[in-house]
Design a protein around this motif. Sequence first.
Motif, PDB file in Angstrom:
ATOM      1  N   LEU A 179      30.804   5.970 -34.419  1.00 37.36           N
ATOM      2  CA  LEU A 179      30.897   6.592 -33.096  1.00 37.36           C
ATOM      3  C   LEU A 179      29.822   6.107 -32.131  1.00 37.36           C
ATOM      4  N   ALA A 180      30.184   6.110 -30.853  1.00 41.35           N
ATOM      5  CA  ALA A 180      29.202   5.855 -29.798  1.00 41.35           C
ATOM      6  C   ALA A 180      28.232   7.027 -29.737  1.00 41.35           C
ATOM      7  N   THR A 181      26.953   6.731 -29.683  1.00 42.18           N
ATOM      8  CA  THR A 181      25.944   7.793 -29.652  1.00 42.18           C
ATOM      9  C   THR A 181      24.998   7.669 -28.470  1.00 42.18           C
ATOM     10  N   ASP A 182      25.024   6.539 -27.789  1.00 37.67           N
ATOM     11  CA  ASP A 182      24.075   6.327 -26.696  1.00 37.67           C
ATOM     12  C   ASP A 182      24.752   5.503 -25.607  1.00 37.67           C
ATOM     13  N   TRP A 183      24.886   6.077 -24.438  1.00 36.70           N
ATOM     14  CA  TRP A 183      25.470   5.340 -23.314  1.00 36.70           C
ATOM     15  C   TRP A 183      24.864   5.827 -22.010  1.00 36.70           C
ATOM     16  N   ASP A 184      24.973   4.994 -20.987  1.00 39.93           N
ATOM     17  CA  ASP A 184      24.393   5.291 -19.679  1.00 39.93           C
ATOM     18  C   ASP A 184      25.518   5.298 -18.643  1.00 39.93           C
ATOM     19  N   VAL A 185      26.110   6.465 -18.424  1.00 40.41           N
ATOM     20  CA  VAL A 185      27.202   6.579 -17.465  1.00 40.41           C
ATOM     21  C   VAL A 185      26.725   6.270 -16.055  1.00 40.41           C
ATOM     22  N   GLU A 186      25.506   6.705 -15.734  1.00 37.42           N
ATOM     23  CA  GLU A 186      24.996   6.496 -14.377  1.00 37.42           C
ATOM     24  C   GLU A 186      24.926   5.013 -14.027  1.00 37.42           C
ATOM     25  N   ALA A 187      24.585   4.174 -15.008  1.00 37.46           N
ATOM     26  CA  ALA A 187      24.468   2.736 -14.745  1.00 37.46           C
ATOM     27  C   ALA A 187      25.815   2.114 -14.415  1.00 37.46           C
ATOM     28  N   LEU A 188      26.914   2.716 -14.889  1.00 36.93           N
ATOM     29  CA  LEU A 188      28.242   2.180 -14.617  1.00 36.93           C
ATOM     30  C   LEU A 188      28.724   2.511 -13.210  1.00 36.93           C
ATOM     31  N   GLU A 189      28.150   3.524 -12.590  1.00 36.67           N
ATOM     32  CA  GLU A 189      28.518   3.933 -11.228  1.00 36.67           C
ATOM     33  C   GLU A 189      30.031   4.118 -11.089  1.00 36.67           C
ATOM     34  N   LEU A 190      30.573   4.987 -11.917  1.00 34.06           N
ATOM     35  CA  LEU A 190      32.002   5.257 -11.886  1.00 34.06           C
ATOM     36  C   LEU A 190      32.382   6.350 -10.900  1.00 34.06           C
ATOM     37  N   TYR A 191      31.386   7.010 -10.327  1.00 36.39           N
ATOM     38  CA  TYR A 191      31.647   8.164  -9.456  1.00 36.39           C
ATOM     39  C   TYR A 191      30.901   8.001  -8.137  1.00 36.39           C
ATOM     40  N   ASP A 192      31.650   8.079  -7.041  1.00 34.20           N
ATOM     41  CA  ASP A 192      31.077   7.996  -5.698  1.00 34.20           C
ATOM     42  C   ASP A 192      30.619   9.389  -5.274  1.00 34.20           C
ATOM     43  N   PRO A 193      29.315   9.578  -5.062  1.00 29.71           N
ATOM     44  CA  PRO A 193      28.824  10.906  -4.685  1.00 29.71           C
ATOM     45  C   PRO A 193      29.128  11.295  -3.241  1.00 29.71           C
ATOM     46  N   ALA A 194      29.672  10.377  -2.463  1.00 35.38           N
ATOM     47  CA  ALA A 194      29.994  10.693  -1.068  1.00 35.38           C
ATOM     48  C   ALA A 194      31.036  11.799  -1.008  1.00 35.38           C
ATOM     49  N   PRO A 195      31.040  12.602   0.052  1.00 37.16           N
ATOM     50  CA  PRO A 195      32.027  13.690   0.169  1.00 37.16           C
ATOM     51  C   PRO A 195      33.460  13.155   0.140  1.00 37.16           C
ATOM     52  N   GLU A 196      34.359  13.969  -0.357  1.00 36.45           N
ATOM     53  CA  GLU A 196      35.777  13.615  -0.352  1.00 36.45           C
ATOM     54  C   GLU A 196      36.240  13.357   1.075  1.00 36.45           C
ATOM     55  N   PRO A 197      36.939  12.253   1.340  1.00 39.56           N
ATOM     56  CA  PRO A 197      37.390  11.975   2.706  1.00 39.56           C
ATOM     57  C   PRO A 197      38.405  13.018   3.166  1.00 39.56           C
ATOM     58  N   SER A 198      38.341  13.359   4.425  1.00 36.90           N
ATOM     59  CA  SER A 198      39.280  14.333   4.979  1.00 36.90           C
ATOM     60  C   SER A 198      40.649  13.694   5.145  1.00 36.90           C
ATOM     61  N   PRO A 199      41.719  14.494   5.198  1.00 38.19           N
ATOM     62  CA  PRO A 199      43.054  13.936   5.458  1.00 38.19           C
ATOM     63  C   PRO A 199      43.096  13.148   6.766  1.00 38.19           C
TER      64      PRO A 199
ATOM     65  N   PRO B  71      33.041  -4.334 -20.284  1.00 35.48           N
ATOM     66  CA  PRO B  71      33.276  -2.952 -19.856  1.00 35.48           C
ATOM     67  C   PRO B  71      32.074  -2.293 -19.197  1.00 35.48           C
ATOM     68  N   PHE B  72      31.016  -3.074 -18.929  1.00 37.40           N
ATOM     69  CA  PHE B  72      29.792  -2.496 -18.359  1.00 37.40           C
ATOM     70  C   PHE B  72      29.543  -2.919 -16.915  1.00 37.40           C
ATOM     71  N   ARG B  73      30.532  -3.496 -16.255  1.00 39.68           N
ATOM     72  CA  ARG B  73      30.339  -3.900 -14.860  1.00 39.68           C
ATOM     73  C   ARG B  73      30.278  -2.661 -13.970  1.00 39.68           C
ATOM     74  N   PRO B  74      29.219  -2.485 -13.188  1.00 38.52           N
ATOM     75  CA  PRO B  74      29.113  -1.306 -12.314  1.00 38.52           C
ATOM     76  C   PRO B  74      30.193  -1.309 -11.233  1.00 38.52           C
ATOM     77  N   ARG B  75      30.690  -0.117 -10.909  1.00 34.91           N
ATOM     78  CA  ARG B  75      31.618   0.095  -9.800  1.00 34.91           C
ATOM     79  C   ARG B  75      32.962  -0.620  -9.988  1.00 34.91           C
ATOM     80  N   VAL B  76      33.379  -0.832 -11.217  1.00 34.87           N
ATOM     81  CA  VAL B  76      34.646  -1.496 -11.489  1.00 34.87           C
ATOM     82  C   VAL B  76      35.516  -0.570 -12.331  1.00 34.87           C
ATOM     83  N   ALA B  77      36.793  -0.460 -11.970  1.00 34.40           N
ATOM     84  CA  ALA B  77      37.680   0.542 -12.567  1.00 34.40           C
ATOM     85  C   ALA B  77      37.841   0.385 -14.069  1.00 34.40           C
ATOM     86  N   GLY B  78      37.750  -0.844 -14.599  1.00 35.41           N
ATOM     87  CA  GLY B  78      37.954  -1.044 -16.017  1.00 35.41           C
ATOM     88  C   GLY B  78      36.739  -0.798 -16.884  1.00 35.41           C
TER      89      GLY B  78
END
Length: 350
Positions: A105-125, A285-292
């Motif tokens: 099993l995976a036991t150590d990973w750095d999600v923050e380094a992958l930058e999979l989540y944009d902290p900016a506010p959700e865009p309005s309609p 699979p460790f490229r920052p800001r990439v969907a895959g």
Amino acid sequence: MSQSIEALTKSLLHAARQAGADSADAMAVRGTSVNVDVRGGVLEQAERAEGVDIGLRVFVGQRSANVSASDTSDRTIEEMAIRAVAMAKEAPEDPYIGLADPDQLATDWDVEALELYDPAPEPSPEALQDDAARAEAAGLAVKGVSQVQSAGAGYGAQQVFMAASNGFEGGYRRTDRGLSCVAIAGSGTGMERDYDGDSRIFQTDLRSPEDIGTKAGERVLERMGARKPPTGAYPVLFDERISSALIGHLLSAISGTAIARGASWLRDAMGEQVLPKGMSLIEDPFRPRVAGSRPFDGEGLPTSRRTIVDDGMLQGWTLDLATARKLGLTPTGNAARGTGSNPGPATWNI
């Protein structure tokens, strides 16, 4: 207050044990999506969806079953577990199924380094509508484009969490922001259509609406007046949309599922030349800001950067746990799954 997705997975595992499962894994996804379409400069359609999906896979001996639901009530979770165990008892035995061993099993990973989540506010309609309208206007501004069939913008956010009775627990958040435009030129039998679009994790990385609309218009004009060339050998330049599809045939052929079934044209090609010399194929699979990108795979195994083809020579298959066991090999951390599906081999960033 609704349960967290972490609590939901643990409730599913507890229910599975109570129902008589030998082992189990669970997945929960909480998501939000907003999509806006524009036509003729005015809003044509707007949709927003929010929900939670949960999935449970149970094992009874060497038999398994998978169930899913979008209702997260205690009663539904209990019924899911009972149904899954009953289904597993009727399923055929498979000597290769089962959860990963704890030391895999995976036991150590750095999600923050992958930058999979944009902290900016959700865009309005309104902001999404403005992006779509600007893309449409840019497409129509290309001389020769007769109409824009559609222009749309969207946003999505997900929280994903997985847990299993072998001790694995892990999750991450993900966002995506998309924009597309479909342009039309010509008329009658000479009418052509083409598109352009972009999808990114971060809003700031998304190409501008003007660029997308203009590119859609230019692409459809390039289709006009197509003709068949005389027979011969010519150098060919492949658009990126085509080149990715071409390499996709090779990726499908090295999937552990196809190899284990003996159904791949590359089943005997390990160590042989499958691409031109000088060409390598890398999965990262460790490229920052990439969907895959992934911190771990759908079975809780660590992902890793690997060379699939080196200087034209095939180096390895794409394996989940089951196909690795069937082939007598080590899994490559490439299992993908949804709440309602079993894991299967998939590639990440190529």
